[in-house]
Design a protein around this motif. Structure first.
Motif, PDB file in Angstrom:
ATOM      1  N   LEU A  15       0.830  -1.201   0.000  1.00 36.28           N
ATOM      2  CA  LEU A  15       0.000   0.000   0.000  1.00 36.28           C
ATOM      3  C   LEU A  15       0.865   1.252   0.000  1.00 36.28           C
ATOM      4  O   LEU A  15       1.813   1.364   0.773  1.00 36.28           O
ATOM      5  CB  LEU A  15      -0.908   0.016   1.235  1.00 36.28           C
ATOM      6  CG  LEU A  15      -2.023  -1.030   1.281  1.00 36.28           C
ATOM      7  CD1 LEU A  15      -2.676  -1.016   2.666  1.00 36.28           C
ATOM      8  CD2 LEU A  15      -3.069  -0.731   0.225  1.00 36.28           C
ATOM      9  N   GLN A  16       0.556   2.180  -0.840  1.00 37.76           N
ATOM     10  CA  GLN A  16       1.233   3.475  -0.828  1.00 37.76           C
ATOM     11  C   GLN A  16       0.454   4.485   0.011  1.00 37.76           C
ATOM     12  O   GLN A  16       1.023   5.267   0.743  1.00 37.76           O
ATOM     13  CB  GLN A  16       1.398   3.990  -2.261  1.00 37.76           C
ATOM     14  CG  GLN A  16       2.288   3.121  -3.122  1.00 37.76           C
ATOM     15  CD  GLN A  16       3.689   2.991  -2.573  1.00 37.76           C
ATOM     16  OE1 GLN A  16       4.320   3.978  -2.222  1.00 37.76           O
ATOM     17  NE2 GLN A  16       4.178   1.769  -2.482  1.00 37.76           N
ATOM     18  N   SER A  17      -0.844   4.462  -0.108  1.00 35.77           N
ATOM     19  CA  SER A  17      -1.722   5.302   0.709  1.00 35.77           C
ATOM     20  C   SER A  17      -3.110   4.700   0.634  1.00 35.77           C
ATOM     21  O   SER A  17      -3.414   3.880  -0.224  1.00 35.77           O
ATOM     22  CB  SER A  17      -1.725   6.745   0.199  1.00 35.77           C
ATOM     23  OG  SER A  17      -2.318   6.807  -1.085  1.00 35.77           O
ATOM     24  N   LYS A  52     -12.690  12.660   4.513  1.00 36.40           N
ATOM     25  CA  LYS A  52     -12.138  12.090   5.742  1.00 36.40           C
ATOM     26  C   LYS A  52     -11.112  10.999   5.448  1.00 36.40           C
ATOM     27  O   LYS A  52     -10.216  10.736   6.247  1.00 36.40           O
ATOM     28  CB  LYS A  52     -13.256  11.500   6.594  1.00 36.40           C
ATOM     29  CG  LYS A  52     -14.112  12.523   7.309  1.00 36.40           C
ATOM     30  CD  LYS A  52     -13.379  13.156   8.463  1.00 36.40           C
ATOM     31  CE  LYS A  52     -14.259  14.103   9.252  1.00 36.40           C
ATOM     32  NZ  LYS A  52     -13.499  14.793  10.312  1.00 36.40           N
ATOM     33  N   MET A  53     -11.235  10.368   4.288  1.00 37.32           N
ATOM     34  CA  MET A  53     -10.340   9.280   3.930  1.00 37.32           C
ATOM     35  C   MET A  53      -8.881   9.715   3.971  1.00 37.32           C
ATOM     36  O   MET A  53      -7.991   8.924   4.344  1.00 37.32           O
ATOM     37  CB  MET A  53     -10.701   8.782   2.525  1.00 37.32           C
ATOM     38  CG  MET A  53     -10.035   7.504   2.083  1.00 37.32           C
ATOM     39  SD  MET A  53     -10.619   6.101   3.038  1.00 37.32           S
ATOM     40  CE  MET A  53      -9.171   5.764   3.999  1.00 37.32           C
ATOM     41  N   ARG A  54      -8.610  10.945   3.590  1.00 34.47           N
ATOM     42  CA  ARG A  54      -7.211  11.403   3.562  1.00 34.47           C
ATOM     43  C   ARG A  54      -6.602  11.447   4.964  1.00 34.47           C
ATOM     44  O   ARG A  54      -5.529  10.890   5.208  1.00 34.47           O
ATOM     45  CB  ARG A  54      -7.117  12.779   2.907  1.00 34.47           C
ATOM     46  CG  ARG A  54      -7.371  12.780   1.408  1.00 34.47           C
ATOM     47  CD  ARG A  54      -7.149  14.164   0.823  1.00 34.47           C
ATOM     48  NE  ARG A  54      -7.506  14.219  -0.577  1.00 34.47           N
ATOM     49  CZ  ARG A  54      -6.640  14.089  -1.598  1.00 34.47           C
ATOM     50  NH1 ARG A  54      -5.362  13.916  -1.339  1.00 34.47           N
ATOM     51  NH2 ARG A  54      -7.060  14.159  -2.839  1.00 34.47           N
ATOM     52  N   GLY A  55      -7.270  12.139   5.866  1.00 39.16           N
ATOM     53  CA  GLY A  55      -6.731  12.287   7.212  1.00 39.16           C
ATOM     54  C   GLY A  55      -6.763  11.003   8.005  1.00 39.16           C
ATOM     55  O   GLY A  55      -5.768  10.619   8.642  1.00 39.16           O
ATOM     56  N   ILE A  56      -7.902  10.321   7.990  1.00 39.57           N
ATOM     57  CA  ILE A  56      -8.030   9.069   8.735  1.00 39.57           C
ATOM     58  C   ILE A  56      -7.108   8.007   8.154  1.00 39.57           C
ATOM     59  O   ILE A  56      -6.495   7.217   8.874  1.00 39.57           O
ATOM     60  CB  ILE A  56      -9.486   8.584   8.723  1.00 39.57           C
ATOM     61  CG1 ILE A  56     -10.404   9.619   9.386  1.00 39.57           C
ATOM     62  CG2 ILE A  56      -9.609   7.233   9.406  1.00 39.57           C
ATOM     63  CD1 ILE A  56     -10.044   9.967  10.807  1.00 39.57           C
ATOM     64  N   GLY A  57      -6.982   7.995   6.828  1.00 39.58           N
ATOM     65  CA  GLY A  57      -6.090   7.039   6.187  1.00 39.58           C
ATOM     66  C   GLY A  57      -4.650   7.225   6.629  1.00 39.58           C
ATOM     67  O   GLY A  57      -3.936   6.260   6.912  1.00 39.58           O
ATOM     68  N   ALA A  58      -4.194   8.471   6.710  1.00 41.33           N
ATOM     69  CA  ALA A  58      -2.824   8.750   7.145  1.00 41.33           C
ATOM     70  C   ALA A  58      -2.606   8.307   8.588  1.00 41.33           C
ATOM     71  O   ALA A  58      -1.568   7.726   8.937  1.00 41.33           O
ATOM     72  CB  ALA A  58      -2.528  10.244   6.994  1.00 41.33           C
ATOM     73  N   PHE A  59      -3.590   8.571   9.445  1.00 42.02           N
ATOM     74  CA  PHE A  59      -3.499   8.186  10.860  1.00 42.02           C
ATOM     75  C   PHE A  59      -3.418   6.670  11.002  1.00 42.02           C
ATOM     76  O   PHE A  59      -2.551   6.139  11.699  1.00 42.02           O
ATOM     77  CB  PHE A  59      -4.715   8.735  11.609  1.00 42.02           C
ATOM     78  CG  PHE A  59      -4.718   8.428  13.083  1.00 42.02           C
ATOM     79  CD1 PHE A  59      -4.246   9.361  13.992  1.00 42.02           C
ATOM     80  CD2 PHE A  59      -5.198   7.213  13.561  1.00 42.02           C
ATOM     81  CE1 PHE A  59      -4.249   9.078  15.358  1.00 42.02           C
ATOM     82  CE2 PHE A  59      -5.202   6.921  14.917  1.00 42.02           C
ATOM     83  CZ  PHE A  59      -4.730   7.860  15.822  1.00 42.02           C
ATOM     84  N   ALA A  84     -14.636   5.874   7.324  1.00 44.30           N
ATOM     85  CA  ALA A  84     -13.233   5.882   6.905  1.00 44.30           C
ATOM     86  C   ALA A  84     -12.405   4.913   7.744  1.00 44.30           C
ATOM     87  O   ALA A  84     -11.560   4.179   7.222  1.00 44.30           O
ATOM     88  CB  ALA A  84     -12.664   7.291   6.989  1.00 44.30           C
ATOM     89  N   VAL A  85     -12.639   4.893   9.055  1.00 48.66           N
ATOM     90  CA  VAL A  85     -11.903   3.986   9.938  1.00 48.66           C
ATOM     91  C   VAL A  85     -12.210   2.533   9.579  1.00 48.66           C
ATOM     92  O   VAL A  85     -11.307   1.688   9.512  1.00 48.66           O
ATOM     93  CB  VAL A  85     -12.250   4.256  11.413  1.00 48.66           C
ATOM     94  CG1 VAL A  85     -11.643   3.182  12.315  1.00 48.66           C
ATOM     95  CG2 VAL A  85     -11.749   5.639  11.826  1.00 48.66           C
ATOM     96  N   SER A  86     -13.475   2.240   9.347  1.00 52.64           N
ATOM     97  CA  SER A  86     -13.880   0.884   9.004  1.00 52.64           C
ATOM     98  C   SER A  86     -13.212   0.419   7.707  1.00 52.64           C
ATOM     99  O   SER A  86     -12.702  -0.707   7.609  1.00 52.64           O
ATOM    100  CB  SER A  86     -15.405   0.824   8.867  1.00 52.64           C
ATOM    101  OG  SER A  86     -15.849  -0.472   8.589  1.00 52.64           O
ATOM    102  N   TYR A  87     -13.181   1.293   6.720  1.00 49.92           N
ATOM    103  CA  TYR A  87     -12.526   0.969   5.446  1.00 49.92           C
ATOM    104  C   TYR A  87     -11.027   0.743   5.654  1.00 49.92           C
ATOM    105  O   TYR A  87     -10.455  -0.228   5.131  1.00 49.92           O
ATOM    106  CB  TYR A  87     -12.754   2.098   4.445  1.00 49.92           C
ATOM    107  CG  TYR A  87     -11.985   1.918   3.156  1.00 49.92           C
ATOM    108  CD1 TYR A  87     -12.489   1.140   2.119  1.00 49.92           C
ATOM    109  CD2 TYR A  87     -10.741   2.523   2.976  1.00 49.92           C
ATOM    110  CE1 TYR A  87     -11.779   0.958   0.936  1.00 49.92           C
ATOM    111  CE2 TYR A  87     -10.020   2.344   1.804  1.00 49.92           C
ATOM    112  CZ  TYR A  87     -10.538   1.574   0.786  1.00 49.92           C
ATOM    113  OH  TYR A  87      -9.819   1.406  -0.375  1.00 49.92           O
ATOM    114  N   CYS A  88     -10.393   1.620   6.417  1.00 49.91           N
ATOM    115  CA  CYS A  88      -8.951   1.489   6.659  1.00 49.91           C
ATOM    116  C   CYS A  88      -8.626   0.172   7.368  1.00 49.91           C
ATOM    117  O   CYS A  88      -7.631  -0.491   7.045  1.00 49.91           O
ATOM    118  CB  CYS A  88      -8.448   2.662   7.497  1.00 49.91           C
ATOM    119  SG  CYS A  88      -8.425   4.239   6.628  1.00 49.91           S
ATOM    120  N   ALA A  89      -9.462  -0.176   8.347  1.00 51.88           N
ATOM    121  CA  ALA A  89      -9.233  -1.417   9.082  1.00 51.88           C
ATOM    122  C   ALA A  89      -9.275  -2.614   8.139  1.00 51.88           C
ATOM    123  O   ALA A  89      -8.435  -3.526   8.222  1.00 51.88           O
ATOM    124  CB  ALA A  89     -10.279  -1.562  10.187  1.00 51.88           C
TER     125      ALA A  89
END
Length: 386
Positions: A15-17, A52-59, A84-89
């Motif tokens: 993953l890059q981002s 939100k995906m940008r900030g939450i994704g970076a975190f 966004a958190v659910s997707y990142c997880a």
């Protein structure tokens, strides 16, 4: 101890981002009307449906990079944040506990379940959900905040990096940015400073019922909003980030508040023809009302920013705009929107009166000019223009 598997780490390394680069679309109708180039940064196409995906994704990405996948994300900080958190997880192979109010729309709940997160319905509002979520954080748990963290601001600053390329390194006349807790605003300002676009003003837009940032700028200190009342639910925050107030002292920022009616009407205009399929019961003469702009659904928080263009207020804010100047609107997307909302907005908010707040003054647009109006509650005027 990191118990993550080699397979998990390989997935992470690939993953890059977690966010995607978004297009910058030229808006020909608004460009013609406003006599300046209007560009829309389409954050509504992020994987989770909002900026939100940008900030939450970076975190979340940094959390896994630092601690591995044997962690658990916990969040209850608003619909677009939890999505966004659910997707990142899911993408990072991490467990997540998501807490939402009992009355949360089933579409949002189903999306969270599909991602594989553990969903808990709790409380009557997002404040109660967040308090409960924070109590669930255990030893390997990480609470994911909505906006007030440096990594989140860093993630949002990537918008400006993309804009630099998309605008061929030519700074815009302004960036129009919706403001809730301040995470996006902070990232945009920090990105502008890093890009050496230090003179590009940010028009920070809230609604009258959620103007914590504007109130803080006027007061010169953080103001706590004891009560928020707005259809732009993603802008609701008791207080803006202290970093937002700090950055506003070192960068040109224009706080501006618009009515719910203006935000709702901008959502309708932006959506255009996509609502017609859900409104076949509307008389055929109403069809022309829907054949408008971009045929995309965005929530009222995004509509607040768009309203400055649809009402032509941006020309009152920046009277020196010309055909050679560019204005960028951040179209933040969001999940709190449906075709039913659009029909409600059409019935309740069609062609609203233009009532705005700048600083401590209230203005109404009359005879095509903004006029100061004393002793007016901006949310209790006739929503329809004459």
């Amino acid at each position: 101890m990191d118990d993550s598997s080699d397979e998990d780490n390989l997935l992470f390394d690939d993953l890059q981002s977690l966010h995607v680069a978004t297009p910058l679309l030229h808006a020909p109708n608004l460009t013609k009307e406003l006599e300046c180039n209007v560009f829309l940064k389409m954050e509504n196409i992020q994987p989770s449906g909002s900026v939100k995906m940008r900030g939450i994704g970076a975190f979340c990405y940094q959390a896994v990079q630092t601690r591995g996948t044997n962690i658990q994300f916990v969040c209850g900080s608003g619909p677009n944040t939890v999505l966004a958190v659910s997707y990142c997880a899911r993408q990072l192979g991490v467990e997540a506990i998501i807490v939402v109010p009992k009355a949360t729309n089933e579409r949002i709940c189903q999306s969270i379940r599909t991602d594989g997160s553990h969903l808990i319905l709790y409380g009557e509002n997002w404040t109660a959900a967040e308090v409960h979520a924070r109590k669930l954080v255990r030893r390997n748990g990480i609470y994911v905040p909505s906006s007030d963290h440096a990594l989140i601001w860093q993630g949002h600053s990537t918008i400006v990096q993309e804009l630099k390329t998309q605008l061929n390194d030519n700074p815009p006349a302004a960036i129009i940015c919706p403001v809730g807790g301040g995470g996006l605003l902070n990232g945009v300002i920090m990105g502008l400073q890093e890009a050496d676009w230090k003179d590009v003003p940010v028009i920070a837009v809230e609604t009258h019922g959620s103007n914590a940032f504007q109130a803080s700028v006027v007061a010169g200190e953080l103001v706590i909003m004891e009560k928020n009342n707005t259809i732009a639910t993603s802008l609701i925050s008791k207080a803006v980030s202290s970093k937002s107030l700090e950055l506003s002292l070192n960068h040109p920022v224009v706080p501006f508040a618009v009515s719910d009616a203006m935000a709702a009407d901008a959502v309708r205009l932006f959506a255009g023809a996509c609502v017609f399929a859900a409104c076949l019961v509307v008389p055929i003469m109403c069809l022309s009302l829907y054949l408008e702009d971009f045929k995309m659904l965005v929530e009222a928080s995004a509509g607040a920013a768009l309203s400055l263009c649809y009402t032509h207020l941006i020309r009152d804010i920046l009277p020196s705009l010309s055909p050679a100047k560019d204005v960028v609107v951040l179209v933040t997307g969001g999940s709190d929107i449906s075709l039913a909302h659009l029909d409600e907005y059409r019935k309740k908010y069609m062609h609203p009166a233009v009532v705005v707040k700048s600083g401590s003054e209230i203005f109404m647009k009359m005879d095509n000019t903004l006029q100061s109006v004393a002793d007016v509650d901006p949310e209790n005027v006739d929503v329809h223009s004459s």
